[in-house]
Structures are given as C-alpha cells and as structure tokens.
Design a protein around this motif. Structure first.
Motif, PDB file in Angstrom:
ATOM      1  N   VAL A  42       0.818  -1.305  -0.162  1.00 18.34           N
ATOM      2  CA  VAL A  42       0.168   0.076  -0.588  1.00 18.34           C
ATOM      3  C   VAL A  42       0.856   0.912   0.079  1.00 18.34           C
ATOM      4  N   ALA A  43       1.615   1.096   0.763  1.00 18.53           N
ATOM      5  CA  ALA A  43       2.894   2.943   1.375  1.00 18.53           C
ATOM      6  C   ALA A  43       3.746   2.470  -0.502  1.00 18.53           C
ATOM      7  N   ALA A  44       4.122   1.377  -0.709  1.00 17.50           N
ATOM      8  CA  ALA A  44       4.796   1.879  -1.919  1.00 17.50           C
ATOM      9  C   ALA A  44       4.341   1.898  -3.299  1.00 17.50           C
ATOM     10  N   LEU A  45       2.916   1.729  -3.523  1.00 17.60           N
ATOM     11  CA  LEU A  45       1.895   1.723  -4.082  1.00 17.60           C
ATOM     12  C   LEU A  45       1.662   3.657  -4.347  1.00 17.60           C
ATOM     13  N   ILE A  46       1.792   3.592  -3.595  1.00 16.62           N
ATOM     14  CA  ILE A  46       0.963   5.595  -3.399  1.00 16.62           C
ATOM     15  C   ILE A  46       2.161   6.788  -4.216  1.00 16.62           C
TER      16      ILE A  46
END
Length: 314
Positions: A250-254
C-alpha cells in the motif's frame, strides 16, 4: 465558401453536415456507392468522383484512412485549392502532400461507432482541432483561413507542428486505444468479471469498441511515437508491479499513483481570460505549446485562451 469533403464516414460525414449547416457550399464524395446514396438521400450534394467533388472547391478536406490518402492525393493533381485532412497522424501526411497548398488537421472528436449514418453536425462543437503550423513551410494566410472556418463550427484550434502533434496523440489517444483493448479482453470468457464490471471498466474500455482496423491503422501510422510511449507505459506498470512485491505494498504504491491522481483532477485545465495575439507563427506555436487554443480569427490577430497557470499576456 466553396468546400469539398472526400470520405463520408463519421468525421467526414459530420464535417459535411457542419459545413452545410454553416451556410457553406459543400460537395461530398465517398468511394462507397451506398454511402454516396445515403448522403444524397439526406439532402447533400454528392459528386461521382474526387475530381468532380473538388472541381470548384476553395477548401478540400480529406477524411479518408491514411492507407487511402496516397491514391486520393494523386487524384488532386492540378487542383490549386487549399487542402486539409482529418487523419490522426500528421507527419506521414505532411510528407505525402509535399509542396501542395496544405494544412494538416486533426479534430479531436469521435465516437466508438463509425459511418455516415452516425455522423452529427455538432460533433465538433467545443472540441480541440489541431491545425499544423510548420515554420518556414505553412502559408500563414492559408492557416488563418482554415482556422477561421474551423472556429466557425465551434471548435478550438490548437496550433502545433506535425511532430509535436504525433507525440502528444500517441500519449493521450493511440496508446490508450491499445491499453483499452487489452483491458477489455479481461472479460472474454469470464462471465463473472463481465457481470461485476462497472464504471471504471466502462470508462477505461470505451474506445476498445473501435473497429480493430481503424485502431491498427492509427497506431501503425504513428509507429515511432506510439512505440516509445507504449514502452514508457509498460515501464510504469512494471514499476507498479514491483511496488506490489514490497513488504508494505500500500505504502509502496502511493508514490506511483499520486502524480496521475493530481493530473487527472486538474484536467481539463481552467482557461484564463481571453487574449488577443498577433497572427504570427511564433505567437501561435507558443500558444499551442502552452496548451492554449484559438477561439476566433480577426484581421492580423486572433483571440485565444490558454490554461490560467501558463497564461502570458502579449
């Protein structure tokens, strides 16, 4: 103005209707006898050949596929009127037309359906219509004459070079057609996916319904720019795939999603106040490169709009 439209599909048929509605004397022609008859039954003047259609024309619009253009151009031998086109690739058409009186054009309008039967007189209202302006090549008087005609149909004229146009449409039209085709194929043989598909699928795949021959001709005619932009898109998707492999996907996609979200929320750009610009090649190309457009043409000047953030008062 005496005009001619060669090719009476969706775009050509709509142009025929729009010119007639604007009070212009317009003659059409299409290679398909059934299309010619349908246009005649709709009340339009339809010639039996390209030569007859353009015989007295001051402006001729070529609305035929890129693959057919060489044959149609050959039939214009000896015609001294101004010629434009509506194809979605401009570099190859510019090369084909050579020293002829020519201004390349591309109305950014259309539907996933095609043919004269679905053409509309108001198809171009509010649309961006590229008119190519090549320094030291395009006759400015011809360009302004065509810009005056196009704006009279309610379109927004965007002045750019053919090369600039071809890269931009690869980004926002040609590659999206390819992506939409792949995305639409996800429901083939998958009735559950088809039953669940809703707004995002509908909006992302609308142009996938375009005839495959038309999309292939469009992308194949702009192969260099499309190939480069498609590789860029694939690279961006691969970086998202890598982000999904991280411990916290999730954090990597943002960071990969935020730039696109900002860009989409800011589109379409809000125009600034109308400007009066000198009708010069430099001023017009600066306008187009800033995302601006011409709304009307006067004597020696044009009225233009550009995105508020990029507006320059001249």
């Amino acid at each position: 103005m005496r005009t001619a439209v060669i090719g009476l599909g969706l775009i050509g048929g709509s142009l025929l209707r729009a010119l007639a509605a604007g009070g212009h004397e317009v003659t059409g022609f299409d290679a398909d006898p059934a299309t010619r008859e349908l246009a005649r039954e709709s009340g339009f003047s339809i010639a039996g050949s390209v030569t007859d259609a353009v015989r007295h024309s001051e402006v001729t619009a070529l609305a035929v596929p890129l693959t057919v253009l060489p044959r149609v151009a050959a039939e214009l031998a000896g015609h001294d009127g101004l010629v434009t086109d509506v194809t979605s690739v401009k570099g190859p058409v510019r090369d084909l037309m050579g020293a002829r009186r020519f201004v390349g054009g591309h109305p950014m309008a259309g539907k996933e359906t095609s043919g004269f039967a679905v053409s509309e007189a108001d198809l171009f209202a509010g649309c961006a219509w590229v008119l190519c302006l090549e320094p030291h090549e395009t006759d400015l008087a011809d360009w302004l004459s065509l810009a005056r005609l196009v704006t009279s149909m309610g379109a927004r004229v965007v002045p750019v070079t053919a090369a600039e146009h071809d890269v931009a449409v690869a980004q926002i039209s040609h590659v999206p057609h390819l992506f939409a085709a792949v995305l639409a194929e996800q429901i083939a043989g998958n009735p559950l996916a088809g039953a669940l598909a809703a707004g995002s699928f509908r909006d992302g795949t609308r142009v996938a319904a375009t005839r495959a021959e038309l999309t292939a001709a469009m992308c194949g005619g702009n192969v260099t720019a499309v190939r480069g932009e498609l590789r860029q898109l694939i690279g961006d998707l691969e970086r998202m795939a890598t982000a999904l492999e991280q411990a916290d996907p999730v954090a990597a996609l943002i960071p990969h999603l935020e730039p696109g979200a900002r860009a989409r929320r800011a589109w379409p750009a809000v125009p600034g106040a109308p400007e009066r610009l000198p009708a010069s090649v430099g001023a017009l190309l600066d306008l187009g490169r800033s995302g601006g457009w011409v709304t009307s043409v006067g004597d020696g000047e044009v009225v233009a709009l550009r995105p508020e953030s990029d507006r320059k008062l001249l």
